[in-house]
Design a protein around this motif. Structure first.
Motif, PDB file in Angstrom:
ATOM      1  N   ILE A   1       0.854  -1.180   0.000  1.00 45.42           N
ATOM      2  CA  ILE A   1       0.000   0.000   0.000  1.00 45.42           C
ATOM      3  C   ILE A   1       0.893   1.233   0.000  1.00 45.42           C
ATOM      4  CG2 ILE A   1      -1.737   1.311   1.304  1.00 45.42           C
ATOM      5  CD1 ILE A   1      -2.848  -1.337   0.170  1.00 45.42           C
ATOM      6  N   VAL A   2       0.590   2.165  -0.891  1.00 43.94           N
ATOM      7  CA  VAL A   2       1.251   3.465  -0.887  1.00 43.94           C
ATOM      8  C   VAL A   2       0.162   4.519  -0.752  1.00 43.94           C
ATOM      9  CG1 VAL A   2       3.216   2.692  -2.260  1.00 43.94           C
ATOM     10  CG2 VAL A   2       1.231   3.673  -3.404  1.00 43.94           C
ATOM     11  N   PHE A   3       0.561   5.679  -0.262  1.00 44.49           N
ATOM     12  CA  PHE A   3      -0.410   6.750  -0.057  1.00 44.49           C
ATOM     13  C   PHE A   3      -0.097   7.922  -0.968  1.00 44.49           C
ATOM     14  CE2 PHE A   3      -0.494   4.595   4.121  1.00 44.49           C
ATOM     15  CZ  PHE A   3      -1.827   4.222   4.117  1.00 44.49           C
ATOM     16  N   GLN A   4      -1.112   8.351  -1.693  1.00 45.60           N
ATOM     17  CA  GLN A   4      -1.000   9.527  -2.551  1.00 45.60           C
ATOM     18  C   GLN A   4      -1.663  10.680  -1.805  1.00 45.60           C
ATOM     19  OE1 GLN A   4      -1.910   9.017  -6.731  1.00 45.60           O
ATOM     20  NE2 GLN A   4      -3.158  10.856  -6.684  1.00 45.60           N
ATOM     21  N   PRO A   5      -0.971  11.799  -1.645  1.00 46.49           N
ATOM     22  CA  PRO A   5      -1.565  12.896  -0.882  1.00 46.49           C
ATOM     23  C   PRO A   5      -2.721  13.568  -1.616  1.00 46.49           C
ATOM     24  CG  PRO A   5       0.538  13.556  -1.788  1.00 46.49           C
ATOM     25  CD  PRO A   5       0.373  12.091  -2.103  1.00 46.49           C
ATOM     26  N   ILE A   6      -3.652  14.069  -0.832  1.00 39.43           N
ATOM     27  CA  ILE A   6      -4.740  14.905  -1.334  1.00 39.43           C
ATOM     28  C   ILE A   6      -4.480  16.284  -0.744  1.00 39.43           C
ATOM     29  CG2 ILE A   6      -7.230  15.301  -1.362  1.00 39.43           C
ATOM     30  CD1 ILE A   6      -7.515  12.213  -0.924  1.00 39.43           C
TER      31      ILE A   6
END
Length: 186
Positions: A1-6
């Motif tokens: 899992i990777v997180f893309q910023p909002i």
């Protein structure tokens, strides 16, 4: 899992993240290929729910003010195990991005599945609005909290009057109905 910023455009602060599944195994394939393969052999819901569980587990280490968006297909959302996969994490931080790779013929089961989740504080986003089967009909039927404009609508918008007019119309609609808009691919 990777997180893309909002990112909020008014002050460039990170207000949330979207959890994205990445597969680091051979053969190297994009997540869409792995999820489609899992669906073909009857494990699509299992893989989606595993991704949600892993995402929320990883997100527990992130600051409490960040929302966490997870992707669910209508079939997985209406499955018996969807609620369990979302348990144990602050529901006010969860955003379900409703994905769709096939048309929705009956919104009833989806609306019924969303009702108790919304009561707990979980928000709903229509993912990839303007692309594929994600249509304005989804917006009217599901009354989302967030509309995520597909990157194909945003790319090169500054030089395309049609795209700009469409996005401005959706932004006005969102303002009138108190729906947030997220532009992908900025």
């Amino acid at each position: 899992i990777v997180f893309q910023p909002i990112v909020r455009t008014s002050d460039l602060s990170i207000v949330g993240v979207e959890a994205l599944s990445r597969f680091w195994t051979e053969p190297r394939r994009g997540p869409d290929v792995w999820f489609e393969a899992a669906s073909i052999i009857g494990w699509g819901t299992d893989l989606e729910l595993l991704a949600v569980r892993k995402a929320l587990q990883a997100a527990s280490k992130l600051p409490d003010h960040l929302s966490v968006s997870v992707n669910l297909s209508p079939d997985t959302l209406t499955s018996a195990d969807a609620t369990d996969a979302l348990a144990g994490f602050d529901p006010r931080r969860i955003v379900i991005e409703l994905t769709e790779h096939v048309p929705i013929s009956d919104y009833g089961p989806i609306i019924r599945a969303l009702h108790p989740l919304r009561k707990r504080g979980i928000r709903i986003a229509i993912d990839d609005a303007g692309a594929g089967h994600s249509s304005l009909r989804h917006v009217l039927a599901l009354k989302p909290d967030i509309i995520k404009l597909d990157t194909s609508m945003i790319r090169a918008i500054n030089g395309d009057r049609m795209r700009k007019a469409m996005v401005m119309a959706l932004a006005e609609f969102a303002q009138q109905t108190r729906i947030r808009v997220v532009a992908e691919g900025v």
